[in-house]
Design a protein around this motif. Structure first.
Motif, PDB file in Angstrom:
ATOM      1  N   PHE A  22       0.823  -1.244  -0.076  1.00 53.73           N
ATOM      2  CA  PHE A  22       0.034   0.063   0.040  1.00 53.73           C
ATOM      3  C   PHE A  22       0.967   1.297  -0.130  1.00 53.73           C
ATOM      4  CE2 PHE A  22      -1.452   3.454   2.665  1.00 53.73           C
ATOM      5  CZ  PHE A  22      -2.673   4.001   1.724  1.00 53.73           C
ATOM      6  N   GLY A  25       3.089   1.562  -3.056  1.00 51.96           N
ATOM      7  CA  GLY A  25       2.510   1.636  -4.393  1.00 51.96           C
ATOM      8  C   GLY A  25       1.730   3.279  -4.392  1.00 51.96           C
ATOM      9  N   TYR A  26       1.194   3.701  -3.325  1.00 52.88           N
ATOM     10  CA  TYR A  26       0.860   4.993  -3.283  1.00 52.88           C
ATOM     11  C   TYR A  26       1.868   5.945  -3.370  1.00 52.88           C
ATOM     12  CZ  TYR A  26      -4.058   3.876  -3.283  1.00 52.88           C
ATOM     13  OH  TYR A  26      -5.304   3.534  -3.708  1.00 52.88           O
ATOM     14  N   LYS A  29       2.846   6.284  -7.069  1.00 51.98           N
ATOM     15  CA  LYS A  29       1.635   7.448  -7.528  1.00 51.98           C
ATOM     16  C   LYS A  29       2.009   8.717  -7.420  1.00 51.98           C
ATOM     17  CE  LYS A  29      -1.760   3.312  -7.839  1.00 51.98           C
ATOM     18  NZ  LYS A  29      -2.869   3.106  -7.582  1.00 51.98           N
ATOM     19  N   CYS A  30       2.409   9.040  -6.222  1.00 49.88           N
ATOM     20  CA  CYS A  30       2.430  10.481  -5.745  1.00 49.88           C
ATOM     21  C   CYS A  30       3.823  11.170  -6.516  1.00 49.88           C
ATOM     22  CB  CYS A  30       2.823  10.613  -4.112  1.00 49.88           C
ATOM     23  SG  CYS A  30       1.154  10.213  -3.169  1.00 49.88           S
ATOM     24  N   LEU A  54      -5.511  12.239  -8.101  1.00 49.46           N
ATOM     25  CA  LEU A  54      -4.757  11.630  -7.122  1.00 49.46           C
ATOM     26  C   LEU A  54      -5.388  11.780  -5.808  1.00 49.46           C
ATOM     27  CD1 LEU A  54      -2.407   9.695  -6.233  1.00 49.46           C
ATOM     28  CD2 LEU A  54      -1.161  11.934  -6.021  1.00 49.46           C
ATOM     29  N   LYS A  57      -8.639  10.220  -5.301  1.00 51.34           N
ATOM     30  CA  LYS A  57      -8.259   8.667  -5.093  1.00 51.34           C
ATOM     31  C   LYS A  57      -7.881   8.283  -3.886  1.00 51.34           C
ATOM     32  CE  LYS A  57      -7.015   4.851  -7.854  1.00 51.34           C
ATOM     33  NZ  LYS A  57      -7.111   4.398  -9.510  1.00 51.34           N
ATOM     34  N   LEU A  58      -7.012   8.875  -3.278  1.00 49.47           N
ATOM     35  CA  LEU A  58      -6.355   8.646  -1.955  1.00 49.47           C
ATOM     36  C   LEU A  58      -7.410   8.962  -1.124  1.00 49.47           C
ATOM     37  CD1 LEU A  58      -2.817  10.331  -2.409  1.00 49.47           C
ATOM     38  CD2 LEU A  58      -3.290   8.170  -1.805  1.00 49.47           C
ATOM     39  N   TYR A  61      -9.802   5.954  -0.952  1.00 52.20           N
ATOM     40  CA  TYR A  61      -9.251   4.850  -0.375  1.00 52.20           C
ATOM     41  C   TYR A  61      -9.063   4.925   1.086  1.00 52.20           C
ATOM     42  CZ  TYR A  61      -6.346   1.143   1.213  1.00 52.20           C
ATOM     43  OH  TYR A  61      -5.990   0.008   1.833  1.00 52.20           O
TER      44      TYR A  61
END
Length: 77
Positions: A22, A25-26, A29-30, A54, A57-58, A61
């Motif tokens: 997690f 992965g994030y 993405k950041c 972004l 999406k964060l 989640y």
């Protein structure tokens, strides 16, 4: 440090590897979104919604994760 890490994993109901996947992965993405936002700052027509997507999406989640944790804690026993 290890006690705090274990506590953090317990509070988030994740194994080390689930948390690793997690967070990394994030994190990636950041970094990608940051790079695209820098390009957007130079040429505003490029990637106009990257930051918004972004963040949304964060947020989605984390809301889902918190609701799941609350449901689990209510239904334990």
């Amino acid at each position: 440090m290890f006690k705090k890490s274990k506590l953090h994993l317990q509070e988030n109901d994740m194994t080390y590897w689930e948390h690793f996947r997690f967070a990394s992965g994030y994190g990636i993405k950041c970094i990608k979104a940051g790079f695209l936002l820098i390009l957007h700052s130079i040429i505003p027509a490029f990637f106009p919604s990257t930051g918004t997507k972004l963040v949304n999406k964060l947020n989605e989640y984390f809301i889902d994760q918190n609701e799941w944790k609350q449901w689990i804690s209510k239904n334990k026993s």
